[in-house]
Motif scaffolding. Sequence first.
Motif, PDB file in Angstrom:
ATOM      1  N   GLU A 214       0.826  -1.213   0.000  1.00  0.00           N
ATOM      2  CA  GLU A 214       0.000   0.000   0.000  1.00  0.00           C
ATOM      3  C   GLU A 214       0.857   1.258   0.000  1.00  0.00           C
ATOM      4  O   GLU A 214       0.522   2.249  -0.646  1.00  0.00           O
ATOM      5  CB  GLU A 214      -0.955  -0.004   1.193  1.00  0.00           C
ATOM      6  CG  GLU A 214      -2.056  -1.042   1.102  1.00  0.00           C
ATOM      7  CD  GLU A 214      -2.914  -0.864  -0.154  1.00  0.00           C
ATOM      8  OE1 GLU A 214      -3.179   0.304  -0.527  1.00  0.00           O
ATOM      9  OE2 GLU A 214      -3.330  -1.880  -0.744  1.00  0.00           O
ATOM     10  N   ARG A 215       1.963   1.211   0.733  1.00  0.00           N
ATOM     11  CA  ARG A 215       2.867   2.367   0.761  1.00  0.00           C
ATOM     12  C   ARG A 215       3.460   2.617  -0.626  1.00  0.00           C
ATOM     13  O   ARG A 215       3.518   3.758  -1.101  1.00  0.00           O
ATOM     14  CB  ARG A 215       3.983   2.124   1.775  1.00  0.00           C
ATOM     15  CG  ARG A 215       4.982   3.269   1.861  1.00  0.00           C
ATOM     16  CD  ARG A 215       6.142   2.906   2.738  1.00  0.00           C
ATOM     17  NE  ARG A 215       7.177   3.946   2.702  1.00  0.00           N
ATOM     18  CZ  ARG A 215       8.458   3.723   2.903  1.00  0.00           C
ATOM     19  NH1 ARG A 215       8.884   2.493   3.142  1.00  0.00           N
ATOM     20  NH2 ARG A 215       9.329   4.704   2.861  1.00  0.00           N
ATOM     21  N   VAL A 216       3.894   1.543  -1.281  1.00  0.00           N
ATOM     22  CA  VAL A 216       4.486   1.666  -2.613  1.00  0.00           C
ATOM     23  C   VAL A 216       3.435   2.139  -3.612  1.00  0.00           C
ATOM     24  O   VAL A 216       3.715   2.993  -4.468  1.00  0.00           O
ATOM     25  CB  VAL A 216       5.090   0.311  -3.052  1.00  0.00           C
ATOM     26  CG1 VAL A 216       5.562   0.377  -4.502  1.00  0.00           C
ATOM     27  CG2 VAL A 216       6.234  -0.074  -2.135  1.00  0.00           C
ATOM     28  N   LYS A 217       2.243   1.623  -3.484  1.00  0.00           N
ATOM     29  CA  LYS A 217       1.148   2.025  -4.372  1.00  0.00           C
ATOM     30  C   LYS A 217       0.863   3.522  -4.250  1.00  0.00           C
ATOM     31  O   LYS A 217       0.656   4.218  -5.257  1.00  0.00           O
ATOM     32  CB  LYS A 217      -0.112   1.227  -4.029  1.00  0.00           C
ATOM     33  CG  LYS A 217      -1.303   1.516  -4.915  1.00  0.00           C
ATOM     34  CD  LYS A 217      -2.499   0.665  -4.495  1.00  0.00           C
ATOM     35  CE  LYS A 217      -3.721   0.982  -5.348  1.00  0.00           C
ATOM     36  NZ  LYS A 217      -4.893   0.162  -4.930  1.00  0.00           N
ATOM     37  N   LYS A 218       0.873   4.015  -3.027  1.00  0.00           N
ATOM     38  CA  LYS A 218       0.617   5.437  -2.811  1.00  0.00           C
ATOM     39  C   LYS A 218       1.731   6.292  -3.404  1.00  0.00           C
ATOM     40  O   LYS A 218       1.482   7.351  -4.003  1.00  0.00           O
ATOM     41  CB  LYS A 218       0.484   5.711  -1.308  1.00  0.00           C
ATOM     42  CG  LYS A 218       0.028   7.127  -0.988  1.00  0.00           C
ATOM     43  CD  LYS A 218      -0.271   7.277   0.493  1.00  0.00           C
ATOM     44  CE  LYS A 218      -0.768   8.693   0.790  1.00  0.00           C
ATOM     45  NZ  LYS A 218      -1.075   8.862   2.240  1.00  0.00           N
ATOM     46  N   LEU A 219       2.988   5.838  -3.247  1.00  0.00           N
ATOM     47  CA  LEU A 219       4.129   6.567  -3.798  1.00  0.00           C
ATOM     48  C   LEU A 219       4.089   6.629  -5.320  1.00  0.00           C
ATOM     49  O   LEU A 219       4.529   7.595  -5.934  1.00  0.00           O
ATOM     50  CB  LEU A 219       5.443   5.917  -3.358  1.00  0.00           C
ATOM     51  CG  LEU A 219       5.924   6.207  -1.943  1.00  0.00           C
ATOM     52  CD1 LEU A 219       7.119   5.329  -1.606  1.00  0.00           C
ATOM     53  CD2 LEU A 219       6.296   7.683  -1.788  1.00  0.00           C
ATOM     54  N   ALA A 220       3.551   5.567  -5.931  1.00  0.00           N
ATOM     55  CA  ALA A 220       3.517   5.476  -7.394  1.00  0.00           C
ATOM     56  C   ALA A 220       2.368   6.269  -8.009  1.00  0.00           C
ATOM     57  O   ALA A 220       2.349   6.483  -9.233  1.00  0.00           O
ATOM     58  CB  ALA A 220       3.414   4.014  -7.820  1.00  0.00           C
ATOM     59  N   GLU A 221       1.421   6.692  -7.197  1.00  0.00           N
ATOM     60  CA  GLU A 221       0.263   7.428  -7.715  1.00  0.00           C
ATOM     61  C   GLU A 221       0.704   8.695  -8.446  1.00  0.00           C
ATOM     62  O   GLU A 221       1.595   9.409  -7.992  1.00  0.00           O
ATOM     63  CB  GLU A 221      -0.687   7.797  -6.569  1.00  0.00           C
ATOM     64  CG  GLU A 221      -1.469   6.614  -6.027  1.00  0.00           C
ATOM     65  CD  GLU A 221      -2.365   7.005  -4.871  1.00  0.00           C
ATOM     66  OE1 GLU A 221      -2.339   8.200  -4.471  1.00  0.00           O
ATOM     67  OE2 GLU A 221      -3.087   6.144  -4.354  1.00  0.00           O
ATOM     68  N   GLY A 222       0.094   8.934  -9.580  1.00  0.00           N
ATOM     69  CA  GLY A 222       0.408  10.121 -10.359  1.00  0.00           C
ATOM     70  C   GLY A 222       1.450   9.885 -11.442  1.00  0.00           C
ATOM     71  O   GLY A 222       1.662  10.757 -12.290  1.00  0.00           O
ATOM     72  N   ASP A 223       2.110   8.736 -11.408  1.00  0.00           N
ATOM     73  CA  ASP A 223       3.080   8.397 -12.445  1.00  0.00           C
ATOM     74  C   ASP A 223       2.572   7.160 -13.183  1.00  0.00           C
ATOM     75  O   ASP A 223       2.708   6.033 -12.696  1.00  0.00           O
ATOM     76  CB  ASP A 223       4.456   8.126 -11.834  1.00  0.00           C
ATOM     77  CG  ASP A 223       5.566   8.090 -12.890  1.00  0.00           C
ATOM     78  OD1 ASP A 223       5.272   7.733 -14.046  1.00  0.00           O
ATOM     79  OD2 ASP A 223       6.725   8.410 -12.556  1.00  0.00           O
ATOM     80  N   GLU A 224       1.978   7.383 -14.331  1.00  0.00           N
ATOM     81  CA  GLU A 224       1.366   6.291 -15.074  1.00  0.00           C
ATOM     82  C   GLU A 224       2.390   5.325 -15.664  1.00  0.00           C
ATOM     83  O   GLU A 224       2.025   4.266 -16.181  1.00  0.00           O
ATOM     84  CB  GLU A 224       0.484   6.859 -16.191  1.00  0.00           C
ATOM     85  CG  GLU A 224      -0.699   7.658 -15.664  1.00  0.00           C
ATOM     86  CD  GLU A 224      -1.588   8.166 -16.781  1.00  0.00           C
ATOM     87  OE1 GLU A 224      -1.223   7.989 -17.964  1.00  0.00           O
ATOM     88  OE2 GLU A 224      -2.647   8.746 -16.461  1.00  0.00           O
ATOM     89  N   ARG A 225       3.667   5.672 -15.586  1.00  0.00           N
ATOM     90  CA  ARG A 225       4.703   4.784 -16.104  1.00  0.00           C
ATOM     91  C   ARG A 225       4.954   3.600 -15.165  1.00  0.00           C
ATOM     92  O   ARG A 225       5.534   2.590 -15.566  1.00  0.00           O
ATOM     93  CB  ARG A 225       6.011   5.544 -16.291  1.00  0.00           C
ATOM     94  CG  ARG A 225       5.928   6.745 -17.230  1.00  0.00           C
ATOM     95  CD  ARG A 225       7.264   7.488 -17.228  1.00  0.00           C
ATOM     96  NE  ARG A 225       7.654   7.874 -15.883  1.00  0.00           N
ATOM     97  CZ  ARG A 225       8.905   8.136 -15.502  1.00  0.00           C
ATOM     98  NH1 ARG A 225       9.892   8.066 -16.383  1.00  0.00           N
ATOM     99  NH2 ARG A 225       9.183   8.481 -14.252  1.00  0.00           N
ATOM    100  N   ILE A 226       4.536   3.717 -13.899  1.00  0.00           N
ATOM    101  CA  ILE A 226       4.803   2.686 -12.886  1.00  0.00           C
ATOM    102  C   ILE A 226       3.588   1.784 -12.749  1.00  0.00           C
ATOM    103  O   ILE A 226       2.476   2.252 -12.482  1.00  0.00           O
ATOM    104  CB  ILE A 226       5.151   3.342 -11.538  1.00  0.00           C
ATOM    105  CG1 ILE A 226       6.350   4.283 -11.705  1.00  0.00           C
ATOM    106  CG2 ILE A 226       5.447   2.267 -10.499  1.00  0.00           C
ATOM    107  CD1 ILE A 226       6.664   5.096 -10.465  1.00  0.00           C
ATOM    108  N   LYS A 227       3.789   0.481 -12.924  1.00  0.00           N
ATOM    109  CA  LYS A 227       2.701  -0.490 -12.868  1.00  0.00           C
ATOM    110  C   LYS A 227       2.952  -1.483 -11.732  1.00  0.00           C
ATOM    111  O   LYS A 227       4.002  -2.120 -11.687  1.00  0.00           O
ATOM    112  CB  LYS A 227       2.599  -1.261 -14.186  1.00  0.00           C
ATOM    113  CG  LYS A 227       2.630  -0.387 -15.440  1.00  0.00           C
ATOM    114  CD  LYS A 227       1.384   0.449 -15.575  1.00  0.00           C
ATOM    115  CE  LYS A 227       1.421   1.274 -16.869  1.00  0.00           C
ATOM    116  NZ  LYS A 227       0.233   2.142 -17.015  1.00  0.00           N
ATOM    117  N   LEU A 228       1.992  -1.616 -10.818  1.00  0.00           N
ATOM    118  CA  LEU A 228       2.057  -2.622  -9.762  1.00  0.00           C
ATOM    119  C   LEU A 228       1.251  -3.841 -10.216  1.00  0.00           C
ATOM    120  O   LEU A 228       0.037  -3.759 -10.396  1.00  0.00           O
ATOM    121  CB  LEU A 228       1.509  -2.073  -8.444  1.00  0.00           C
ATOM    122  CG  LEU A 228       2.529  -1.325  -7.559  1.00  0.00           C
ATOM    123  CD1 LEU A 228       2.957  -0.015  -8.198  1.00  0.00           C
ATOM    124  CD2 LEU A 228       1.970  -1.087  -6.166  1.00  0.00           C
TER     125      LEU A 228
END
Length: 324
Positions: A214-228
Motif C-alpha cells: 500500500e505504501r508503494v502504491k501510494k508513492l507510485a500514484e500520479g506516475d502512469e509509467r509505474i505499474k504494480l
Amino acid sequence: MKVCLIVRRLSTKAGGIAVYTRNLIRTLERERHEVELSPGERFSYFLWQFFKVPLWLVRSKCDAYHAVGVIEGITLPFFKPKAEKRVTIHDLIPLKHPRKGFKGLFERFFIRLGLFSAGKCDVVYAVSHLTKVDLVRFAGISEDKIKVVHQPIDERFLLEPPRAGKFREKGKFMVGYISRMDYHKRHALLVELFKQWDNPNARLLLAGTGEEFERVKKLAEGDERIKLLGFIPDEELVEFYDSLDVYVHASKYEGWGLPIVEALARGKPVIVFDDAEIPREVKGRCVSASPRGFPTTLNGFYFEKKVLRKLSILGLRVVKTLFQ
C-alpha cells in the motif's frame, strides 16, 4: 534412503524457500530417494511448530531429516536427537536488518532459537558464502559443519525459448523488479528514483505483494509509467522476465538473490545498488549503481542497445557456470 523434509509451505507465495524445497524434492527423487513431507502450516504458526511437527517427528521413521529453513528446524534436534539431521539456512535478515517493534522482537527470538537448533544438526547448508560467514558470526557454528550449496533455479529459465512477454508494452523501455514487498526490499526507494528519470517511454513493473504494498502504491500514484502487478504465479515468471529490457533488484540484503539469477538466465542485464549486501557469486554478475546515479545508469542502458545485448549474453553464460 528415506528423507523426511520439514516444510511449512510449498505454495509459490511462500517465496524462495518454497522454490528451494520444490527443487530439493525433485533432486532427491531423481537420485531415487524416498521423500516424506512434514504436515504443512495452515492456521497457526505456533500450533504447527510446537504441536504438529513434534508429533509428526515422534511418529516418523526416516534415515535422515532435513529442515528447509532455520525456523523449520527449531524442534528437530529435541525430538530426533539420534537421527541424521540437516538444515538449510538461506539468510539472517531479521538479525542483520531488524524490524522495529514487537514483530521484530518476535522474528529475532525465533531466528536465534532456530540457530541454536541448527548448531545441533549434523550438516548446515548455506545458500552462499555470505550466509556461511553470517552463520559463523551470529551463531558461532563451526565452519567445518557448514556446506555452501547454491540455490538452483528451475531448468525452464534456461531451456524455454524467448517469448514476447504479455507484460511488455510495445515501443517502451521496460524495467522490472519482482520480490515480496518487505521492509528491506526497498521498493519505495526504487519508485522514488525511477520517478526522477524523466523518460516518457520508460515503464517500471513491480511484481509482488506484502506489507509495503500500500505504501508503494501510494508513492507510485500520479506516475502512469509505474505499474504494480501484484502476485505473479510460477507459470508466468518466464514471461515476466522476458517482458523486460533491464531487471533491477533494489533489495538491501539477500542471502542468495534467486530473482537475480533467474533474470540473468533469461538474458536480462541486472542492476543492483552498490550499498546492497548480496553474495559476491551473484553481485559480481550484475551492474552496480549508487542510488544517486541510478537514473543515469538507466539512461545509459536506454541509449546503448549494444551494451544491453552484450550484458544479456554475458549474464546467460555466467549463470550456467554457477551450477556446473
